[in-house]
Write an enzyme that holds these catalytic residues in place. Structure first.
Site, PDB file in Angstrom:
ATOM      1  CE  LYS A  49      -3.952   1.905   2.634  1.00 23.99           C
ATOM      2  NZ  LYS A  49      -4.889   1.662   3.759  1.00 23.99           N
ATOM      3  CB  SER A 124      -8.136   3.613   2.779  1.00 25.34           C
ATOM      4  OG  SER A 124      -7.338   2.992   3.756  1.00 25.34           O
ATOM      5  CB  SER A 148      -8.494   0.731   5.621  1.00 23.00           C
ATOM      6  OG  SER A 148      -9.214   1.928   5.474  1.00 23.00           O
TER       7      SER A 148
END
Ligand code: GLN
Length: 447
Positions: A49, A124, A148
């Site tokens: 990420k 997210s 997330s």
């Protein structure tokens, strides 16, 4: 796609070839799950990420304000990965500064859900989940502040795990809400999640909130046959869509048939979860994001003096959702409102923790939905309050610092995946993974 377990038996050469294939496939997929194809180390490629530092890579938290910023050091989770036959490969798209539930707030544009490209992948960590689900990553790292990892995993039909707060070092993770953030794995199955969790976990003196005791590796000792007591929170599930409730009831039935004991409980404080989370998370975010001023990191706006420099850099660099949260966070921390909002939310956080403790005195695990609906359509989450409500099942787990794992159990009538999560007591990851393995077997989810 080859599993992480299988990939770990392959040679570096085979993995180098696979990386090339992944890059080509990812570009062709049109999912916008990768926002970079850097690689670092040797071994099994793990997608990272865009808020986790890999030394020498760009790290932007999908924000304009961090364009051009290169990570000067390595996150401990990455160092740990590399010590376990894995490497960092590729940057996963995300919501700007991990604030969001859809990955639509990214500076790089939205990621698409491989199960329906008119749907969001969740957020997210939407890039990480979409890539694993779309067969363009073996496994990925995400971060979970209020859901997330688990929510995008549920929307995309893959496994996502949030470790106990303090179990995985936050050193090198861009801070959103420091008392809630955790790095964790997104994988194709439960066993892979345990392998990746084992690799990244552990005490780190560079993170003052890191738990300073070691726990044995789990993946080699998983036991999907163990019989557990699983709590069902009756008043909790009513707010989920009907098809999610059906999937839930069906899963409870299968768990019972598999020999687990189901106990029925209620929780009284769940109605405060969203307010408590959005007060505390925004307060911490406003403080953490104060450092982005055009002086120390990333992008710098044109300006005639220092005040203008701060003003223009932040006005131009942050997106709408991030600005909203900075405003909200500063409001709840401001004199006159601090006691009424921030302090009260801290007290309620304790009540939420106490309620979980009471349930865990009688149960090993809690079973809960991950989200009240399946993945929404692109563009449908415009109203921020509506979007915040979609976090209703995930955020209390972060407020209480608990470990949880989301796994797909079924698809709805439109073919969109439905995920449920198991939640365990702090540092009880072993039981969490054992329960998850058992549940994975009994639900027998196929795409
Ligand atoms: N959707 C939640 C938020 O926007 C959770 C985000 C996260 O876990 N990083 O804050």
């Amino acid at each position: 796609m080859i599993t992480l377990k299988e990939a770990l038996t392959k040679s570096h050469e085979e993995m180098a070839t696979l990386r090339e294939e992944l890059e080509a496939k990812a570009k062709e997929s049109g999912l916008n799950a990768y926002v970079g194809y850097e690689s670092s180390g040797e071994g099994v490629p793990i997608l990272i990420k865009d808020n986790i530092q890999v030394a020498g890579w760009s790290v932007t938290s999908a924000s304009k304000i961090l364009q051009g910023y290169i990570a000067p050091y390595e996150a401990t989770a990455i160092t740990n990965l590399k010590a376990h036959g894995m490497m960092a490969f590729g940057r996963a798209n995300m919501d700007e500064f991990a604030m969001g539930s859809t990955t639509e707030s990214s500076f790089y544009g939205a990621t698409l859900n491989p199960h329906g490209t008119n749907r969001v992948p969740g957020g997210s960590s939407g890039g990480s989940a979409a890539a694993v689900a779309g067969g363009i990553a073996i496994a990925a790292l995400g971060s979970d502040t209020g859901g997330s990892i688990r929510q995008p995993a549920a929307y995309c039909g893959v496994v996502g795990m949030k470790p106990t707060y303090g179990r995985v070092s936050r050193f090198g993770l861009a801070a959103y809400a420091s008392s809630l953030d955790q790095i964790g794995p997104i994988t194709q199955n439960v066993e892979d999640a345990a392998i990746l969790y084992d690799a990244i976990k552990g005490y780190d003196e560079k993170d003052s909130t890191s738990a300073d005791f070691e726990i044995e590796d789990i993946a080699g000792h998983l036991n999907g046959e163990v019989k557990l007591t699983i709590a069902v929170i009756d008043n909790y599930i009513e707010q989920a869509d009907e098809e999610i409730q059906q999937a839930y009831t069906e899963t409870v039935k299968k768990l019972k048939e598999a020999g687990h004991t189901i106990v029925h409980k209620t929780m009284q404080n769940t109605k405060y979860d969203i307010a408590t989370y959005y007060i505390l998370a925004t307060a911490e975010a406003a403080t953490n994001l104060a450092r982005f001023d055009g002086v120390r990191y990333g992008r710098r706006a044109e300006a005639k003096n220092t005040q203008e420099l701060f003003f223009h850099t932040r006005s131009e660099g942050f997106g709408e959702e991030v600005k909203r949260r900075i405003l909200l966070g500063n409001f709840v921390l401001s004199s006159g409102y601090y006691d009424a909002y921030y302090l009260k939310a801290q007290k309620v956080r304790h009540l939420i923790q106490d309620e979980f403790d009471a349930i865990f005195s009688e149960a090993d695990l809690i079973l809960s939905p991950v989200s009240p609906s399946v993945a929404p359509q692109m563009g449908a989450s415009k109203d921020p309050l509506e979007m915040y409500k979609s976090d209703m099942y995930t955020i209390a787990i972060n407020l209480a610092g608990l470990p949880a794992i989301s796994l797909p159990v079924a698809c709805n009538s439109e073919g969109m995946p439905i995920g449920l999560q198991l939640i365990a007591k702090k540092f009880n990851e072993k039981i969490l993974f054992d329960g998850a393995l058992s549940m994975e077997k009994v639900v027998n989810y196929t795409k």
